[in-house]
Write an enzyme that holds these catalytic residues in place. Structure first.
Site, PDB file in Angstrom:
ATOM      1  N   THR A 104       1.160  -1.422  -0.177  1.00 47.78           N
ATOM      2  CA  THR A 104      -0.317  -0.259   0.191  1.00 47.78           C
ATOM      3  C   THR A 104       0.724   1.411   0.088  1.00 47.78           C
ATOM      4  O   THR A 104       0.868   2.232  -0.164  1.00 47.78           O
ATOM      5  CB  THR A 104      -0.647   0.018   1.747  1.00 47.78           C
ATOM      6  OG1 THR A 104       0.091  -0.567   2.435  1.00 47.78           O
ATOM      7  CG2 THR A 104      -2.307  -0.424   1.062  1.00 47.78           C
ATOM      8  N   ARG A 117     -13.783  -5.400  -3.025  1.00 45.29           N
ATOM      9  CA  ARG A 117     -14.000  -6.766  -1.873  1.00 45.29           C
ATOM     10  C   ARG A 117     -15.223  -5.841  -0.834  1.00 45.29           C
ATOM     11  O   ARG A 117     -15.538  -6.154   0.012  1.00 45.29           O
ATOM     12  CB  ARG A 117     -12.319  -6.299  -0.742  1.00 45.29           C
ATOM     13  CG  ARG A 117     -12.350  -6.952   0.488  1.00 45.29           C
ATOM     14  CD  ARG A 117     -11.383  -6.861   1.453  1.00 45.29           C
ATOM     15  NE  ARG A 117     -10.379  -6.825   0.917  1.00 45.29           N
ATOM     16  CZ  ARG A 117      -8.772  -7.113   1.345  1.00 45.29           C
ATOM     17  NH1 ARG A 117      -8.392  -5.871   2.014  1.00 45.29           N
ATOM     18  NH2 ARG A 117      -8.205  -7.441   0.549  1.00 45.29           N
TER      19      ARG A 117
END
Ligand code: ADE
Length: 346
Positions: free
Chosen positions: A171, A230
């Site tokens: 990330t 997600r």
């Protein structure tokens, strides 16, 4: 679920599976994931680049180059690692940077990889430096150096590895050391998904879950899912529960609205944490600019959670601005929260 979609089990089960988020491992979420590139919706440039690299590697009968994926959580980094293993016909071994505490943890995994296997390291930027150093020769020369004994008796033995593919996910690409970053041949950033792609993902998932959903309901869900597959899949399951208990089992736009009120998800897809984050900047710090550490301390949340999970989407929709002197809440965020726009007199 078939075998090739399973992470290979091993004695280091802890090291190999700790990385996966609980919701990632729910069987239904796993089964909603695409298994091959042809089923993958969105991220077209990434998919096309991977298709070419995979086809070329297969034609040359060589393993793929090492691949680094960068982007916020939930956008498909893990899914793509599974897909790459499926497309290449290799096994997948999954771990995460923080789970690799000692060099030995990594050596144990690397020495068990077969030719063409995919080794997925999530949160690779959190790999300890001492472990990372073993990765360099492993990635570059497919070899690891064991040191036996100590001091004047120290001897080194080079152990040859099979030609595996390292897929790293992060990330925070900025936190990766230059030597590690430079050893990846393919680097791809994943961005938030547009509404059209999320609608398509919703319809595909609803089909797999055998639940009826209106096109308007699919759009409503897509708009409220923070650009993240997600989240769309998780919320779809909550809405399906709601429809089964409070309705006739099918999903309309009103079902999505009612179910997501219970989930604390608003019309723009913001969660309670998103709203508390913005309200902290506005109420405690006059709209900013304010440093992330001060926001985290006031909210009593981890800085990493705010930087990795909360901020990227708020930046994307323009509710948050990052300046050299700190974070500022945008006027649009104040309007969304129904509070007076900062610094302006009414
Ligand atoms: N499920 C989760 N992500 C997906 C994607 N990108 N395409 C299709 N189905 C998905």
């Amino acid at each position: 679920m078939t075998d090739d979609f399973l992470t290979r089990s091993s004695p280091e089960q802890g090291i190999l599976s700790r990385s996966q988020q609980a919701e990632d491992r729910e069987p239904e979420i796993l089964s909603l994931r695409p298994r091959m590139l042809g089923e993958y919706i969105g991220q077209r440039e990434v998919v096309e680049a991977l298709q070419i690299a995979i086809e070329a590697a297969k034609k040359r009968k060589e393993p793929l180059e090492h691949i680094l994926f960068h982007g916020p959580p939930g956008l498909g980094k893990t899914t793509l690692a599974h897909i790459i293993a499926n497309e290449m016909g290799g096994n997948l071994t999954v771990t995460s940077g923080p789970a690799l505490e000692k060099g030995g943890d990594l050596l144990g995994i690397l020495t068990r990889l077969e030719e063409g296997d995919v080794f997925f390291v999530d949160e690779i930027h959190r790999t300890p430096r001492t472990v990372e150093e073993f990765l360099y020769p492993a990635m570059e020369d497919f070899a690891v150096d064991f040191i036996f004994d100590k001091g004047v008796h120290a001897r080194s033995h080079r152990y040859r590895l099979k030609r595996f593919v390292l897929v790293g996910a992060t990330t925070r690409v900025g936190l990766l050391s230059a030597p590690l970053r430079d050893r990846f041949g393919i680097f791809r950033s994943l961005d938030f998904y547009g509404e059209k792609d999320l609608v398509e993902i919703t319809l595909r998932s609803a089909d797999l879950l055998e639940v009826n959903i209106d096109p308007a309901a699919a759009s409503e869900l897509a708009r409220r899912s923070r650009g993240t597959p997600r989240i769309v899949n998780r919320l779809l399951k909550r809405v399906r529960d709601y429809a089964q208990v409070r309705g006739d089992g099918s999903i309309q736009a009103a079902t999505v609205q009612a179910a997501l009120i219970l989930e604390g998800v608003d019309e723009r897809g913001l969660t309670d944490l998103d709203r508390r984050y913005l309200k902290t900047i506005i109420d405690f710090y006059g709209g900013g600019p304010v440093g992330i550490e001060a926001i985290a301390a006031t909210l009593q949340e981890e800085t990493d959670t705010l930087v990795d999970v909360v901020e990227p989407y708020l930046l994307k929709i323009g509710f948050l601005v990052r300046t050299s002197s700190g974070r500022k809440a945008a006027d649009s965020a104040c309007r969304h929260l129904g509070v007076p726009v900062q610094g302006k007199i009414f």
